[in-house]
Design an enzyme around this catalytic site. Structure first.
Site, PDB file in Angstrom:
ATOM      1  N   GLY A  11       1.041  -0.710   4.243  1.00 28.78           N
ATOM      2  CA  GLY A  11       1.159  -2.217   4.304  1.00 28.78           C
ATOM      3  C   GLY A  11       0.108  -2.913   3.291  1.00 28.78           C
ATOM      4  N   GLY A  14      -4.945  -5.658   5.009  1.00 25.19           N
ATOM      5  CA  GLY A  14      -5.195  -6.201   6.237  1.00 25.19           C
ATOM      6  C   GLY A  14      -4.122  -6.349   7.233  1.00 25.19           C
ATOM      7  N   THR A  18      -4.939   1.035   9.490  1.00 29.37           N
ATOM      8  CA  THR A  18      -5.975   1.727   9.840  1.00 29.37           C
ATOM      9  C   THR A  18      -5.933   1.376  11.488  1.00 29.37           C
ATOM     10  OG1 THR A  18      -7.256   1.420   8.106  1.00 29.37           O
ATOM     11  CG2 THR A  18      -8.380   2.556   9.878  1.00 29.37           C
ATOM     12  N   GLU A  35      -8.396   6.596   5.446  1.00 28.26           N
ATOM     13  CA  GLU A  35      -9.018   6.219   4.224  1.00 28.26           C
ATOM     14  C   GLU A  35     -10.655   5.945   4.212  1.00 28.26           C
ATOM     15  OE1 GLU A  35      -8.360   5.376   0.599  1.00 28.26           O
ATOM     16  OE2 GLU A  35      -7.062   3.799   1.335  1.00 28.26           O
ATOM     17  N   TYR A  47     -13.889  -6.725  -6.905  1.00 27.65           N
ATOM     18  CA  TYR A  47     -13.519  -7.905  -6.439  1.00 27.65           C
ATOM     19  C   TYR A  47     -14.264  -9.074  -7.172  1.00 27.65           C
ATOM     20  CZ  TYR A  47     -10.475  -6.312  -2.712  1.00 27.65           C
ATOM     21  OH  TYR A  47      -9.538  -5.638  -1.982  1.00 27.65           O
ATOM     22  N   ASP A  86      -3.461   6.671   7.382  1.00 28.93           N
ATOM     23  CA  ASP A  86      -3.531   5.232   7.156  1.00 28.93           C
ATOM     24  C   ASP A  86      -3.020   4.939   5.756  1.00 28.93           C
ATOM     25  OD1 ASP A  86      -5.920   5.765   5.954  1.00 28.93           O
ATOM     26  OD2 ASP A  86      -6.933   4.342   7.322  1.00 28.93           O
ATOM     27  N   GLU A 147     -14.689  -8.794   0.407  1.00 23.74           N
ATOM     28  CA  GLU A 147     -13.155  -9.087   0.717  1.00 23.74           C
ATOM     29  C   GLU A 147     -13.107 -10.501   0.578  1.00 23.74           C
ATOM     30  OE1 GLU A 147     -11.526  -6.567   3.578  1.00 23.74           O
ATOM     31  OE2 GLU A 147     -10.917  -5.053   2.141  1.00 23.74           O
TER      32      GLU A 147
HETATM   33  N1  LIG Z   1      -0.717  -6.615  14.919  1.00 27.55           N
HETATM   34  C1  LIG Z   1      -2.190  -7.007  15.027  1.00 27.55           C
HETATM   35  N2  LIG Z   1      -2.657  -8.059  15.748  1.00 27.55           N
HETATM   36  C2  LIG Z   1      -3.646  -8.545  15.820  1.00 27.55           C
HETATM   37  N3  LIG Z   1      -4.845  -8.213  15.240  1.00 27.55           N
HETATM   38  C3  LIG Z   1      -4.717  -7.095  14.191  1.00 27.55           C
HETATM   39  C4  LIG Z   1      -3.314  -6.642  13.988  1.00 27.55           C
HETATM   40  N4  LIG Z   1      -3.249  -5.652  13.147  1.00 27.55           N
HETATM   41  C5  LIG Z   1      -4.406  -5.574  12.730  1.00 27.55           C
HETATM   42  N5  LIG Z   1      -5.332  -6.418  13.331  1.00 27.55           N
HETATM   43  C6  LIG Z   1      -6.778  -6.839  13.082  1.00 27.55           C
HETATM   44  O1  LIG Z   1      -6.970  -7.119  11.636  1.00 27.55           O
HETATM   45  C7  LIG Z   1      -7.805  -6.602  11.020  1.00 27.55           C
HETATM   46  C8  LIG Z   1      -7.653  -5.725   9.900  1.00 27.55           C
HETATM   47  O2  LIG Z   1      -6.862  -4.334  10.423  1.00 27.55           O
HETATM   48  P1  LIG Z   1      -6.843  -3.167   9.696  1.00 27.55           P
HETATM   49  O3  LIG Z   1      -6.355  -2.121  10.350  1.00 27.55           O
HETATM   50  O4  LIG Z   1      -8.433  -2.865   9.122  1.00 27.55           O
HETATM   51  O5  LIG Z   1      -5.955  -3.303   8.364  1.00 27.55           O
HETATM   52  P2  LIG Z   1      -5.627  -2.526   6.997  1.00 27.55           P
HETATM   53  O6  LIG Z   1      -6.018  -1.223   7.369  1.00 27.55           O
HETATM   54  O7  LIG Z   1      -4.082  -2.464   6.906  1.00 27.55           O
HETATM   55  O8  LIG Z   1      -6.276  -3.160   5.827  1.00 27.55           O
HETATM   56  C9  LIG Z   1      -8.679  -5.894  12.107  1.00 27.55           C
HETATM   57  O9  LIG Z   1      -9.621  -6.427  12.606  1.00 27.55           O
HETATM   58  C10 LIG Z   1      -7.654  -5.539  13.237  1.00 27.55           C
HETATM   59  O10 LIG Z   1      -8.252  -5.411  14.523  1.00 27.55           O
HETATM   60  N1  LIG Z   2      -7.353  -1.858  -6.593  1.00 30.89           N
HETATM   61  C1  LIG Z   2      -7.356  -1.093  -5.322  1.00 30.89           C
HETATM   62  N2  LIG Z   2      -7.728  -1.699  -4.096  1.00 30.89           N
HETATM   63  C2  LIG Z   2      -7.333  -1.012  -2.892  1.00 30.89           C
HETATM   64  C3  LIG Z   2      -6.805   0.452  -3.265  1.00 30.89           C
HETATM   65  N3  LIG Z   2      -6.591   0.818  -2.008  1.00 30.89           N
HETATM   66  C4  LIG Z   2      -7.175  -0.151  -1.093  1.00 30.89           C
HETATM   67  N4  LIG Z   2      -7.992  -0.922  -1.716  1.00 30.89           N
HETATM   68  C5  LIG Z   2      -8.763  -1.949  -1.384  1.00 30.89           C
HETATM   69  C6  LIG Z   2      -8.134  -3.011  -0.588  1.00 30.89           C
HETATM   70  C7  LIG Z   2      -9.279  -3.376   0.607  1.00 30.89           C
HETATM   71  O1  LIG Z   2      -9.993  -4.337   0.119  1.00 30.89           O
HETATM   72  C8  LIG Z   2      -9.944  -2.031   0.777  1.00 30.89           C
HETATM   73  C9  LIG Z   2      -9.545  -1.380   1.943  1.00 30.89           C
HETATM   74  O2  LIG Z   2      -8.109  -1.188   1.951  1.00 30.89           O
HETATM   75  P1  LIG Z   2      -7.014  -1.379   3.196  1.00 30.89           P
HETATM   76  O3  LIG Z   2      -5.832  -1.587   2.972  1.00 30.89           O
HETATM   77  O4  LIG Z   2      -7.459  -0.133   4.004  1.00 30.89           O
HETATM   78  O5  LIG Z   2      -7.645  -2.834   3.807  1.00 30.89           O
HETATM   79  O6  LIG Z   2      -9.776  -1.279  -0.455  1.00 30.89           O
HETATM   80  C10 LIG Z   2      -6.225   0.752  -4.429  1.00 30.89           C
HETATM   81  O7  LIG Z   2      -5.614   1.991  -4.526  1.00 30.89           O
HETATM   82  N5  LIG Z   2      -6.570  -0.109  -5.443  1.00 30.89           N
END
Ligand SMILES: Nc1ncnc2c1ncn2[C@@H]1O[C@H](COP(=O)(O)OP(=O)(O)O)[C@@H](O)[C@H]1O
Ligand SMILES: Nc1nc2c(ncn2[C@H]2C[C@H](O)[C@@H](COP(=O)(O)O)O2)c(=O)[nH]1
Length: 207
Positions: A11, A14, A18, A35, A47, A86, A147
């Protein structure tokens, strides 16, 4: 012996990858491949200036994920032991197609295919979809300093890129199973009942 599943949670930034992968790993006693973000030396620079730093960053992500899947993944993938990650290696291409152009993109594509074409790929994807407002809110909640000034237009493009990328994977591999989660409405963090529904869907997929 039946091969155990390799599950990837995917996805946009955010979406909760994870968080959900860690929760499922604990609940289902499945080892996790996670990751590493904090030690990435290029993310904050990227960024600040995407055009200047994109090639270094995309190469860094690609090499790191390749090495991680090779080192950790091969302990489990293709064995009797299920594993959850993840990320899906294909996310490298989703990002690179957005951030790179011209000769650098062409070179990157070649290296990507050289490194990853013969890798074992996930047979299940849990795809968390979420809209821009939800993602921006989660990114704020996570509070990684680099970010916080992310261009919403970049994130918006990635939402579309992800939909197309997952669609492409589905068409390319008809045996791939995809569980799509509405990340705007399903709160698997604070709502135990909603998390349990996901657990039961995942159990059904891996049986
Ligand atoms: N479905 C959800 N409902 C509420 N909070 C969430 C949900 N999914 C993620 N969060 C919160 O959003 C933030 C980002 O989640 P994270 O797992 O780091 O996202 P990703 O790995 O996709 O970048 C974290 O603080 C997490 O606790
Ligand atoms: N340009 C890219 N940015 C990436 C890639 N994989 C992750 N990311 C960035 C996005 C977030 O700032 C951070 C962590 O990723 P999450 O999706 O786990 O929040 O790193 C990439 O392949 N290219």
């Amino acid at each position: 012996m039946k091969q155990a599943p390799f599950i990837a949670v995917e996805g946009p930034i955010g979406a909760g990858k994870t968080t959900l992968a860690s929760m499922l790993s604990t609940e289902l006693h499945i080892p996790i491949i996670k990751e590493i973000v904090e030690e990435n030396p290029f993310l904050d620079k990227f960024y600040q200036n995407i055009d200047e730093w994109s090639f270094q960053l995309e190469m860094f992500f690609l090499c790191n994920r390749y090495k991680q899947l090779e080192d950790t993944g091969l302990q489990y993938i293709g064995k009797a032991q299920p594993v959850i990650s993840d990320y899906h290696i294909y996310k490298n291409l989703i990002f690179a197609e957005r951030t790179l152009k011209g000769v650098k993109l062409e070179k990157y594509r070649q290296i990507y295919h050289l490194l990853t074409d013969d890798m074992p790929k996930p047979d299940i994807i849990i795809y968390i979809r979420a809209n821009l407002d939800t993602l921006l809110g989660r990114i704020r909640k996570r509070a990684r300093p680099f970010e916080q000034d992310m261009d919403p237009a970049y994130l918006e493009q990635l939402i579309t890129d992800y939909d197309k990328g997952i669609q492409f994977l589905a068409e390319q591999s008809p045996s791939l199973r995809i569980l799509t989660i509405n990340g705007n409405e399903i709160d698997f963090v604070d709502n135990q009942a909603q998390f349990e529904l996901i657990v039961s869907d995942v159990k059904e997929l891996i049986q």
